[in-house]
Design a protein around this motif. Structure first.
Motif, PDB file in Angstrom:
ATOM      1  N   GLU A 147       0.923  -1.247   0.315  1.00  0.00           N
ATOM      2  CA  GLU A 147       0.144   0.029  -0.054  1.00  0.00           C
ATOM      3  C   GLU A 147       0.768   1.115  -0.020  1.00  0.00           C
ATOM      4  O   GLU A 147       0.505   2.160  -0.765  1.00  0.00           O
ATOM      5  N   LEU A 148       1.898   1.215   1.031  1.00  0.00           N
ATOM      6  CA  LEU A 148       2.776   2.335   0.727  1.00  0.00           C
ATOM      7  C   LEU A 148       3.577   2.363  -0.578  1.00  0.00           C
ATOM      8  O   LEU A 148       3.789   3.688  -0.912  1.00  0.00           O
ATOM      9  N   SER A 149       4.065   1.411  -1.064  1.00  0.00           N
ATOM     10  CA  SER A 149       4.312   1.608  -2.624  1.00  0.00           C
ATOM     11  C   SER A 149       3.567   2.124  -3.513  1.00  0.00           C
ATOM     12  O   SER A 149       4.143   2.995  -4.344  1.00  0.00           O
ATOM     13  N   VAL A 150       2.309   1.804  -3.387  1.00  0.00           N
ATOM     14  CA  VAL A 150       1.281   2.446  -4.379  1.00  0.00           C
ATOM     15  C   VAL A 150       1.107   3.673  -4.168  1.00  0.00           C
ATOM     16  O   VAL A 150       1.319   4.687  -5.134  1.00  0.00           O
ATOM     17  N   LEU A 151       1.327   4.285  -2.929  1.00  0.00           N
ATOM     18  CA  LEU A 151       1.247   5.501  -2.704  1.00  0.00           C
ATOM     19  C   LEU A 151       2.360   6.293  -3.296  1.00  0.00           C
ATOM     20  O   LEU A 151       2.492   7.524  -4.084  1.00  0.00           O
ATOM     21  N   ILE A 152       3.740   5.928  -3.203  1.00  0.00           N
ATOM     22  CA  ILE A 152       4.855   6.506  -3.551  1.00  0.00           C
ATOM     23  C   ILE A 152       4.930   6.454  -5.159  1.00  0.00           C
ATOM     24  O   ILE A 152       5.143   7.536  -5.865  1.00  0.00           O
ATOM     25  N   THR A 153       4.595   5.391  -5.905  1.00  0.00           N
ATOM     26  CA  THR A 153       4.646   5.282  -7.343  1.00  0.00           C
ATOM     27  C   THR A 153       3.459   6.067  -7.928  1.00  0.00           C
ATOM     28  O   THR A 153       3.630   6.759  -9.019  1.00  0.00           O
ATOM     29  N   THR A 154       2.111   6.234  -7.437  1.00  0.00           N
ATOM     30  CA  THR A 154       1.244   7.028  -8.171  1.00  0.00           C
ATOM     31  C   THR A 154       1.555   8.424  -8.047  1.00  0.00           C
ATOM     32  O   THR A 154       1.356   9.253  -9.145  1.00  0.00           O
ATOM     33  N   ALA A 155       1.972   8.875  -6.962  1.00  0.00           N
ATOM     34  CA  ALA A 155       2.366  10.445  -6.685  1.00  0.00           C
ATOM     35  C   ALA A 155       3.392  10.885  -7.858  1.00  0.00           C
ATOM     36  O   ALA A 155       3.162  11.883  -8.390  1.00  0.00           O
ATOM     37  N   TYR A 156       4.692  10.068  -7.952  1.00  0.00           N
ATOM     38  CA  TYR A 156       5.670  10.564  -8.864  1.00  0.00           C
ATOM     39  C   TYR A 156       5.465  10.014 -10.075  1.00  0.00           C
ATOM     40  O   TYR A 156       6.022  10.970 -10.928  1.00  0.00           O
ATOM     41  N   PHE A 157       4.725   8.891 -10.302  1.00  0.00           N
ATOM     42  CA  PHE A 157       4.297   8.754 -11.854  1.00  0.00           C
ATOM     43  C   PHE A 157       3.235   9.777 -12.454  1.00  0.00           C
ATOM     44  O   PHE A 157       3.908  10.398 -13.429  1.00  0.00           O
ATOM     45  N   GLU A 158       2.563  10.518 -11.656  1.00  0.00           N
ATOM     46  CA  GLU A 158       1.607  11.458 -12.004  1.00  0.00           C
ATOM     47  C   GLU A 158       2.488  12.623 -12.431  1.00  0.00           C
ATOM     48  O   GLU A 158       2.314  13.485 -13.238  1.00  0.00           O
ATOM     49  N   ARG A 159       3.663  13.039 -11.520  1.00  0.00           N
ATOM     50  CA  ARG A 159       4.556  14.234 -11.416  1.00  0.00           C
ATOM     51  C   ARG A 159       5.195  14.212 -12.756  1.00  0.00           C
ATOM     52  O   ARG A 159       5.301  15.153 -13.454  1.00  0.00           O
TER      53      ARG A 159
END
Length: 619
Positions: free
Chosen positions: A125-137
């Motif tokens: 779940e923590l990985s999903v938070l990191i990946t989605t935020a910086y993928f969008e950026r």
């Protein structure tokens, strides 16, 4: 109030649960969807997609099915060796956030990056938070580069994904897959489900987290040859500079201890969410400040959602929404009214102090806006100010105490980041500079003689206490009447105008005092020429006039800030005052030193201010 009445261990609606919680089998059948570098083979995926289209009329269901099969296909990536890993991580370079994605990959593969004796539950779940935020950026950076910075980047992920500039770079199918995995509420919607706090630790298969990382790497493979990866510009991260939080660093250790006690004992932590909160505690203790905030903010949102649902007798608002309705997000949770027009009972449950605190952290445009900035990958999670972390901890502790078994007593809080708070600090700064120069109070005394209305206002503010400075009493009493959460649009416009005035007052005083100090030093050393001495004498005559009129600016600002009535005359007069101040700032520049001209402007401005003070006094 016990916040646990409607809490469950599961916060996904039936439709979302069917999509996400169902086991994802290993994908031996679909191993050919991956290239040797463990990225997606878009040619094979096109064939698979066409096959699904023939069997499925609904395009949305088709892409959900494709996304599920892709999730199955990434199983081998969980077991990549060191050589494969180096090649794979090299494909993150296009993002400008390789460090964050590599950390996210370690979380998915074994969770050991969290440290010894830490349960892996919650790592995906923590990985999903990191990946989605910086993928969008990263997608936003590519979009802006293709537009040559001529437009703003969309603030909503779904709008960004639909941009033709990105489709031109990456292709229709890859962007459709991104939409199916993390963009559309009709598909997996991983980004919103994770960032709005609906996931409990262990809710999703680690292959979903791996799927997102394979997408990022696959986009890295796609962009090669189409763009210069090394030359791709990236927006700098938002850097917080918060002098308002000076002193909060020293409270961190105490707050960490209180935080642990709070989350272990308070009803504020929903049932089934303890592991998520304990993971945030672990990150905090290991000095991973940015990751702590990234982990805890979605959890705080969900805990507030549960409390919101209980306070407003709407238990159905606790779960994720289906595609036809919206999530209950911070915007609605913290609004003063419900969509029905009724008052939001959460406000009375938490109290005005905590609501102001929440608005400072999440809502006010001039505030921290932590959830928005972390959720969209705008900040550097490796370098986060300790003061902000301690400040955030204090908020969570206050929320836990409100929902605890004790009396719920919390420390008083006044907004630090509402525009009225910035104005308050600026006014006090101007006042302290004036007091420093006018030590005898002669300029102030003359002002009181010339403007009787101002004298009455100041006298009333002191309330008979002769130990309180005239202006200090007025400033403090005026701001006690300011209610940040109840400010109208007119008041916000007024505060912005007054803040501009106060900031320019500070600039003028800095310029004038610096010039006076330099000239005084030269005079004492007998280095001033006759013409310079004449100019210095004019400056010395001008300073009392300046201090008097700037004191009147502060008195007018205090009166306007504390008056709830809409006074358009004051705004019109205030704009004229602002113009006068801008002109004085120009005339007092070291290269000009036009003191006589500045005095003429001061005289003109004084009459405008007297009229404003009279209007405010009658209010």
């Amino acid at each position: 109030m016990a916040a646990s009445t409607h809490r469950r261990g599961e916060y996904l609606s039936d439709g979302v649960r069917n999509l996400l919680i169902d086991p994802v089998p290993d994908g031996a059948v679909h191993r050919d969807l991956l290239t040797p570098s463990l990225t997606f083979d878009w040619r094979m995926m096109e064939l698979l997609h066409r096959h699904h289209e023939e069997d499925q009329a609904d395009a949305t269901v088709d892409f959900v099915r494709l996304a599920k099969e892709l999730t199955s296909a990434v199983a081998p990536c969980l077991r990549m060796d060191e050589k494969e890993r180096r090649t794979f991580c090299g494909l993150f370079e296009w993002t400008g956030h390789s460090r964050e994605f590599e950390y996210s990959l370690k979380l998915v593969q074994d969770g050991s990056v969290l440290g010894p004796r830490v349960p892996v539950r919650g790592a995906s779940e923590l990985s999903v938070l990191i990946t989605t935020a910086y993928f969008e950026r990263s997608l936003g950076d590519v979009f802006l580069h293709k537009c040559n910075g001529a437009v703003q980047c969309p603030s909503m992920l779904k709008d960004l994904i639909a941009k033709p500039e990105l489709i031109k770079v990456f292709g229709h199918l890859p962007m459709d897959v991104v939409n199916a995995v993390m963009g559309s509420p009709r598909a997996l919607n991983l980004r919103n489900i994770a960032w709005h706090g609906f996931l409990c630790a262990g809710d999703i298969d680690q292959k979903y987290a791996m799927l997102l990382l394979v997408l990022v790497a696959s986009f890295g493979a796609l962009i090669e040859g189409k763009m210069d990866v090394e030359g791709l510009p990236h927006r700098p991260p938002v850097k917080y500079h918060c002098p308002e939080l000076k002193g909060w660093q020293s409270t961190l250790d105490d707050n960490v201890s209180l935080f642990q006690t709070a989350i272990e004992t308070s009803n504020f932590v929903p049932r089934g969410k303890q592991s998520n909160w304990l993971l945030s505690l672990h990150l905090l203790r290991n000095k991973k400040n940015g990751l702590f905030l990234l982990q805890v903010l979605p959890e705080m949102e969900h805990a507030l959602r549960v409390l919101f649902a209980e306070c407003n007798h709407s238990p159905q608002r606790v779960q994720t929404a289906e595609s036809c309705t919206h999530f209950t997000t911070f915007t609605e949770i913290l609004s003063s009214t419900l969509s029905t027009g009724e008052g939001n009972s959460l406000w009375s449950c938490l109290g005005e102090d905590i609501m102001e605190y929440l608005y400072d952290v999440l809502i006010f445009p001039s505030g921290l806006r932590l959830r928005d900035r972390l959720g969209h990958g705008e900040v550097d999670i490796e370098n986060f100010d300790v003061a902000i972390v301690s400040y955030m901890l204090s908020l969570i502790i206050a929320l836990c105490r409100k929902c605890g078994d004790t009396s719920g007593a919390t420390s008083p809080y006044t907004s630090l980041f509402h525009i009225s708070a910035y104005l308050h600090r600026e006014v006090k700064s101007v006042d302290s500079k004036i007091a420093e120069f006018d030590k005898t109070g002669c300029c102030f005394s003359k002002l009181l003689e010339e403007v009787p209305t101002a004298a009455i206002m100041l006298k009333n503010a002191r309330k008979g206490d002769e130990n309180v400075r005239w202006m200090t009493g007025l400033v403090d009493s005026s701001w006690k009447r300011v209610k940040p959460l109840q400010c109208t649009g007119f008041q916000m416009e007024l505060f912005r105008l007054l803040l501009q005035q106060a900031q320019i007052c500070n600039q003028i005083l800095n310029q004038v005092f610096k010039t006076h100090s330099k000239r005084m030093d030269l005079l004492e050393k007998k280095l001033l020429h006759s013409r310079q001495r004449g100019n210095f004498e004019t400056l010395c005559k001008f300073i009392p006039v300046l201090l008097k009129v700037l004191s009147l600016v502060l008195i007018a600002a205090c009166g306007q800030a504390s008056c709830s009535r809409e006074m358009q005359e004051c705004v019109k007069g205030g704009r004229r005052v602002l113009t006068c101040l801008e002109n004085i700032r120009t005339e007092t520049l070291p290269v000009k030193n036009r003191w006589s001209e500045s005095e003429v402007i001061c005289t003109k401005m004084q009459q405008i201010l007297i009229d404003i003070v009279q209007i405010v006094f009658e209010c």
